[in-house]
Each structure stands twice: as C-alpha cells, then as structure tokens.
Enzyme design. Sequence first.
Site, short mmCIF file in Angstrom:
data_model
loop_
_atom_site.label_atom_id
_atom_site.label_comp_id
_atom_site.label_asym_id
_atom_site.label_seq_id
_atom_site.Cartn_x
_atom_site.Cartn_y
_atom_site.Cartn_z
N GLN A 178 0.81 -1.22 0.00
CA GLN A 178 0.00 0.00 0.00
C GLN A 178 0.85 1.28 0.00
O GLN A 178 0.29 2.37 -0.06
CB GLN A 178 -0.95 -0.02 1.20
CG GLN A 178 -1.93 -1.17 1.13
CD GLN A 178 -2.89 -1.25 2.30
OE1 GLN A 178 -3.08 -2.31 2.85
NE2 GLN A 178 -3.51 -0.14 2.68
N ARG A 200 -8.97 -1.03 7.69
CA ARG A 200 -10.03 -0.08 7.32
C ARG A 200 -10.33 0.87 8.46
O ARG A 200 -11.47 1.03 8.89
CB ARG A 200 -11.28 -0.83 6.90
CG ARG A 200 -11.97 -0.09 5.74
CD ARG A 200 -12.94 -0.92 5.00
NE ARG A 200 -13.40 -0.15 3.85
CZ ARG A 200 -13.93 -0.68 2.77
NH1 ARG A 200 -14.07 -1.96 2.69
NH2 ARG A 200 -14.33 0.07 1.79
N CYS A 201 -9.26 1.50 8.92
CA CYS A 201 -9.39 2.30 10.13
C CYS A 201 -8.19 3.20 10.19
O CYS A 201 -7.07 2.74 10.03
CB CYS A 201 -9.41 1.34 11.31
SG CYS A 201 -8.55 1.84 12.77
N GLU A 246 -12.87 4.17 4.83
CA GLU A 246 -12.90 3.37 6.05
C GLU A 246 -14.17 3.55 6.86
O GLU A 246 -14.50 2.69 7.70
CB GLU A 246 -11.72 3.79 6.92
CG GLU A 246 -10.43 3.53 6.23
CD GLU A 246 -9.26 4.15 6.96
OE1 GLU A 246 -8.19 3.54 6.95
OE2 GLU A 246 -9.41 5.22 7.55
N1 PCD Z 1 -13.97 9.12 -2.92
C1 PCD Z 1 -14.80 10.02 -3.57
N2 PCD Z 1 -15.23 11.13 -2.90
C2 PCD Z 1 -14.87 11.35 -1.63
C3 PCD Z 1 -14.02 10.44 -0.95
C4 PCD Z 1 -13.57 9.33 -1.64
O1 PCD Z 1 -15.15 9.78 -4.74
N3 PCD Z 1 -15.29 12.43 -0.96
C5 PCD Z 1 -13.47 7.91 -3.61
C6 PCD Z 1 -11.96 8.04 -3.86
O2 PCD Z 1 -11.60 8.70 -4.93
C7 PCD Z 1 -11.51 6.58 -3.82
C8 PCD Z 1 -12.46 5.95 -2.83
O3 PCD Z 1 -13.63 6.79 -2.81
O4 PCD Z 1 -11.71 6.01 -5.07
C9 PCD Z 1 -11.84 5.85 -1.40
O5 PCD Z 1 -11.26 7.08 -1.12
P1 PCD Z 1 -10.57 7.44 0.27
O6 PCD Z 1 -11.58 7.52 1.34
O7 PCD Z 1 -9.73 8.61 0.06
O8 PCD Z 1 -9.66 6.19 0.64
P2 PCD Z 1 -8.36 5.65 -0.12
O9 PCD Z 1 -7.17 6.22 0.56
O10 PCD Z 1 -8.51 5.79 -1.54
O11 PCD Z 1 -8.45 4.15 0.19
C10 PCD Z 1 -8.02 3.61 1.43
C11 PCD Z 1 -9.16 2.89 2.08
C12 PCD Z 1 -8.64 2.05 3.19
S1 PCD Z 1 -7.64 2.72 4.27
C13 PCD Z 1 -9.01 0.76 3.32
S2 PCD Z 1 -8.45 -0.14 4.57
C14 PCD Z 1 -9.96 0.08 2.37
C15 PCD Z 1 -10.77 1.14 1.64
O12 PCD Z 1 -9.83 2.09 1.08
N4 PCD Z 1 -9.19 -0.75 1.47
C16 PCD Z 1 -9.79 -1.13 0.29
N5 PCD Z 1 -11.48 0.57 0.54
C17 PCD Z 1 -10.94 -0.48 -0.17
N6 PCD Z 1 -11.56 -0.86 -1.28
C18 PCD Z 1 -11.06 -1.87 -1.99
N7 PCD Z 1 -11.71 -2.26 -3.11
N8 PCD Z 1 -9.93 -2.53 -1.61
C19 PCD Z 1 -9.27 -2.17 -0.48
O13 PCD Z 1 -8.19 -2.77 -0.14
MO1 PCD Z 1 -6.66 1.00 5.44
O14 PCD Z 1 -5.78 2.13 6.45
O15 PCD Z 1 -5.47 0.42 4.41
O16 PCD Z 1 -6.69 -0.22 6.71
#
Ligand code: PCD
Length: 786
Positions: free
Chosen positions: A221, A367-368, A739
């Site tokens: 990432q 996702r935080c 997130e």
């Molecule tokens: N957007 C729009 N408007 C607004 C905001 C936003 O349209 N106002 C869109 C954009 O451009 C992109 C999306 O929606 O396409 C998202 O964004 P953002 O909120 O800025 O975020 P990014 O930086 O791009 O991404 C990151 C996130 C995270 S952190 C996680 S865990 C998960 C979510 O992203 N991972 C994933 N989602 C998802 N999906 C998918 N399909 N796969 C994946 O792996 Mo961490 O810190 O890494 O734990």
Amino acid sequence: MSAIEDRPIGFGRLKRKEDARFIRGQGNYLDDIRLPGMVHMAILRSPFAHARINSIDTSAALALPGVAAVITAKDLETLGLAWMPTISYDTQAVLAGDKVRFQGQEVAAVIATDEYIARDALQLIDVDYEPLDAVVNARKALDADAPLIRDDKEGQIDNLASPTWEAGDEDATDKAFAEADTVVARDIIYPRCHPAPLETCGMIADFNPETGQLDIYNGNQAPHAHRTVYAHVAGLAEHMIRIRCGDIGGGFGNKVPVYPGYVCAIAGSIVAGVPVKWIEDRSENLMSTGFARDYIMKSEICAKDGKITGLRVDVIADHGAFDSTAQPTKFPAGFFHIVCGSYDLQASHVKVKAVYTNKAPGGVAYRCSFRITEAVYLVERMVDALALEMKVDPIDLRMRSFIKEDQFPYETTTGWTYDSGDYHKTMRVAMDIAGYEDLRREQAEKRARGELMGIGVSFFTEGVGAGPRKHMDILGLSMNDGADLRIHPSGKAVVSLSAQTQGQGHETTFAQIVAEELGIPPEDVEVRHGDTDKSPYGLGTYGSRSTPVSGAAVAVVSRKVRDKARAIAATILETRLEDLAWEKGRWYVKGDREQGVSIFDITKRAYSGEALPEGFEGGLDAQVIYDPPNLTYPYGAYIAVVDVDPETAHVKVRRFIAVDDCGVRINPMIVEGQIHGGLAEGIGIALMEVITFDAEGNCLNGSFMDYLIPTALEVPDFELGETVTPCPHHPLGAKGVGESPNVGSPPAIVNAVIDALYESHGVDHLDMPMTPARVWAAMQGNAEPP
Ligand code: PCD
C-alpha cells in the site's frame, strides 16, 4: 448528444475505468507475473508459540533435487539482515534465531526451482525446539511471573512494549466525574480480527548482480516508503530499487507493513542472482501477517443534566510478539484519542499501555485510520450504556450531546481540531430513512409477543488524511504526497500519483479530479501509480488518505496547469490575464463568452512553434507536493435493525441504514461501493470474525473454515443516505470515506443486539463477535459460551 456529453466531465457517477479489465479476468496480480529464470521460495514456520531453538539442520532439505538454497537466521546474520525495523521503531526477527515468539513465525526459507519442491523441502528441515511457557492474554502478560517474551531487547525486564501513553486532562476529567449525576462503567474488548484481503501477501525480488539493480514486484500500500525501508535494510541506493505494484487484490491495511517474507525474498535474490517469487497461502496470511484491533478497554462515562460530560479510558493494547503497529510515529496508540467522539464533552482522559504477547505482530489499521475503529466502538458502546442507565433514547442522548454546527472548527478535549460538521442534520436524515419512530413501535409490539428485535445506533467522527508534516511522520518520513501532471500535445493527460490503489477505483476518481479542474474528459486522463520509477514520492494509501492528501495534490497540480493555460490563453486572445474567466475546459474573455480558447487549443499552442508568453519554456505540465493543513473529519449516522432468534440465538441484520458525510463526493457511485464493502466487513467483525488462541498459543482460526467472513447471506440491502458538509481546507471540499463504514458499523450492530436482549434477558454488554454460541450464553446469563 455527443459521446462526451453522455458522460460526466468531472465529478459524477462515472463507471470505473479499471473494471473493464477486472470483470474480464485480465487484472495483473502478483501471481500472474512470471519472470525468466524465476525460482520459488517457501517459508518454514514455527509450530510453537514460544520455544527456544537449539539447532536447525537443513542438510536433508538441501539434498532434495531442485532445492537451490535454504536460508536461516545464521545466514541472514552474515548479511546483517537477521532483524529488521518495524514501522513502530521496534525490531522484528526476519527469521527466528534464538527463539520463536509466536505460532507461525518465520524460521527458515527454502528456494527451489518450483513452489512444490520448495514446500516439500520445508518438511525436511529439522528444528530442535525447546518449548517455553507462552502467554497470549495481554492482562496475564503483565503479571510478574509471566514468561519474558522479548529477551532479545537489552534492558527489557517485562512484557511492556512501550511506556504508557496519555491524552486529555486527568484532573479536569476527575472533576467532570465528581460533578456528574450519572456514571457508567464497562469493560469492553475489541477482539483480534484480520483484514484477510482476497490476494495474500507476496513478492518477486529480482536482483541483477551485473548492474546492482533490485526490481521488486509486490502488492503493497506504500511503495515509496517500502523502497526507503529496503534501501536502508539492504544498503542500496533508492534509485537502484524499483518497486512495481500491479493490480492488488485488496489491501485493507494488511499490505502496509514490511514482512519478513519480503526481506527473505530480497536476500534470496541477492544470494541466488535470479528472480525469487514468494507468495503466502491463506493460513500463513491469517496466522502471521498484520492482524487488527486486540484492544482491552476499561472505560467510564458520565452525564450531567441529561448530557454527556466526561469519559475515561484505560487501554491495554496487545501488540503480539513484535510491535509493528501501523501509525504515525508521534501517536503510539494511533488516533485512538479521537475516542471523545462526536460529543461536546467537558473533559476526557485516555491511557494506553502496550504489551507483548506470544501472538503474531500487527496492529494494522484494518479499514481504520490508526485505531479510530477501536475508539469509535468504545465511545459508541459507552454512550449506549449510559442511555440504558439514564433510561433515555440513545438518539436523544446523542442529539443533546453532539458538537453543534456553529462550534466548528471544534477543538476536542484530547486535542483534535474537527474541521466541519452538522451532526444533528445527519442523524435526522438517518432517522427519516429508518422510520425511527415506527421502528420503535414495531419493536414494542414484537417485544409483547416475545420476539427479540433490536435497533442499534452509532454516530462516528473519524480523522482521516494523515497528515500535516508538523504532526505526522512514519519512520521520519513526512506524510505528504506528490502529484505530477503532464498534458500531451494531443490534449491527453497523464497524472502520476504517490498513492496506490488496491481496488478503490483511483484510476477513475483521480482522472475525474483532473477532468473537473481542466475539462479534459476522464477517459483521456491516464492515472499512473504503483511504480516508484514513474511516480512522485509519497506515503501511500491507507487511513483513507488518498482523497484528502493525493486528491488535494491532484487538484492543486491541475490548478497550476490551469494557471499556465491562462497565460497562454491571454497570448492567444491578445488580452490581459485579469480579463480572462474560466469555465470548465476553457478560458474566455470576461463579458464576451464567445471569445475563448479551449484547453485543447491552449495545449496545442503550448507545444507549437508559435509565440508563448514571456518566460514560458513550452509544454504544459506541473508538479506539486501537498502538505495537508489538517486531517479531514468525515462522519456518519448508522442505524442497524436486528432480529435475534430466541431458539438459536442467531443474529440477523435485517436492515442497515448508513448516512455518511464525506464532504463533496468525487464519484458518488464509487463512494457508495466503498460504503457497501465496508459495511459488509463491519457486519463480519460484529457477527463472526475473530482470531483466537488456546492457552499454549495455538491459533484457532488459521483458515477460512474457522475464520468466517460474511457472504451475501449475512448482508442486507443497505439503505444509504448522505449529507454534504464540505471540508473547509481541502481544495475540493472532499473528505476521505473508504474506512468510515467499517468504523461505524460494528457498534451499531452490537448496540442493536444489546437493545434486543436487555429488557428480556438483562444483557447489558457483550463482546464481539456476536456468534450464536456467545449470544446464547449471554441469554442464559453466562459471559462466555461453555
Ligand atoms: N472518494 C470520492 N469522494 C470522496 C471520498 C472518496 O469519490 N469524498 C473515492 C476516492 O476517490 C476513492 C475511494 O472513494 O476512489 C476511497 O477514497 P478514500 O476515502 O480517500 O480512501 P483511499 O485512501 O482511496 O483508500 C483507502 C481505504 C482504506 S484505508 C481501506 S483499509 C480500504 C478502503 O480504502 N481498502 C480497500 N477501501 C478499499 N476498497 C477496496 N476495493 N480494496 C481495499 O483494499 Mo486501510 O488504512 O489500508 O486499513
């Protein structure tokens, strides 16, 4: 209607460009890549959670035809690669030499002509382990007689991973509690779960002994940050390392850390002089790569005159055997101190202690944004607990305690400056979609018939878009993002980004930003990322930071190009700069719309032999590095309706209402897709996903047979709504959103289950996941299933 008018130029519900290849099965994932002469690597992992290694005999494995090398810690020591830095300034064994510290830890790596031989050879390695007592419970790890896990660290005498970290004001909080008329306490666990991306982690390392160039193919990432880490670890110059991340089958935070397997693949390629491919299997992914959460929290909340006034939290953070938690350096508990939530409190105080246990390392931001999920879960459970005690409706209590619209920008009691919001409005939209009053009536009728229906509410505020360089860095690297925009003579454009997509749709949305700013159709804007040789430096995609940081960078770089285009337009139109006005795609003379010149004609001129404004060198491009002045603070109101089967204790999420405010939406369809995905994940976490261990430290959820993830059967049709409160400091008014649904949904579901069970069964708290066994035990008055 022309082809272009059919499609929105700029923001709107444009179909995802990348899906054309994904839905045809033409994505280019790591395992699709085969290089000439490539060999394969497999990793031997520890069967014990804690054991001394007396010896490792690799002779039988080496004798297997097809095996090229077997690497152990001893070999890595000679290369200076036995230990590697983690992103939290701890050290982690690349291969275990002295002892193993969690089940699944990397012990040896085999390189062979094919992956089957490599895996067969693992079984021929003879390791003499001397098992030691393991500790997997973070509270017990703090006992004086607990086994010492990190005896490799000089001066380490206990299992504390770092000094206690605090935020807020303890005395002011004591005062708020002393003055309060209601106080409620709870012990709340956010259990260990796992991001479990579709594609597991892996790498192809290709070191060229002739040139000294290291080519890496990998799904991570943050390619630029990884390159810097490898440059330090392998002693190579950054420009001699090229990382290419092709299509990535999901990251979800799991692909932020640097894993020992990566370092082994690099070492293997340096030693063997050929490309080495390593891809872990599902069990390896679940048992050894970055887990999420594992926070043990004690909290008290108080109210005065019907309004929430104070919050106290004491956390034990279980980091596993090595502290590789993902977070900006100055925040040892990530952004957990956003735990004061969406409420205008008198005071709050937070303490976090980090502990080593014999479990896999991680603490990734699944996702935080760095522990915001844990914080939101805690405060939203506590607010509901308080509402129960006060016998008031949980929405009423929230409405009375929210930060008010005219208080923004709002400084919280733990030091955040929330940018903008109208929480009351968003809550009301959610109530309307849900038909809240009717739902409560339906519930009363059902209760009278002995049916268990629950309505759960959560209201979250997140801080996403790390981050301002004055506050945030990872391993000394400031969290800024670059963008580079080039308009070619044909009018087609390439925008290169440091942020890296894992499925979020960046190829579409970043093209839409350029389109919105310059009027070039999005299909003519190529988005480039994921190749360190072709994209500017930046810290990657996680913490919903791409829109807040890279998105802003792309807007700013487009505006730079627009300014250059203005000067060229003035030359073409033989007028002054200040006499020109912009409408999407063209500059025209103020007061005379007909007299204008399009971005395409301006581009042509920029490359032509005709006269340019003084000082212009020709061509049309620009570069920026964007340093965000603050995080962005998206928020949302979620309402879950659940039915609990009184016979089986099965929880069904019947309805889920999600009203998100992420400021201006670039592509509303993609935003909704992000919300659908994150809600499904949140339902999984609330109902079924957990990584557990027995007392010896055996991981009990090392496959998808016992680590359950949600399917279409568990997920209802989501009912979405939106409010739009632009971010005042983001050039597009946008906030991150990726997130939010995962952050906001678990507390709504748990609150709903408690709401279903409290009156009839007296259940006032239950830790996730809400499995039938756990809910059933709670209905019988037991805390844990037998
Ligand atoms: N957007 C729009 N408007 C607004 C905001 C936003 O349209 N106002 C869109 C954009 O451009 C992109 C999306 O929606 O396409 C998202 O964004 P953002 O909120 O800025 O975020 P990014 O930086 O791009 O991404 C990151 C996130 C995270 S952190 C996680 S865990 C998960 C979510 O992203 N991972 C994933 N989602 C998802 N999906 C998918 N399909 N796969 C994946 O792996 Mo961490 O810190 O890494 O734990």
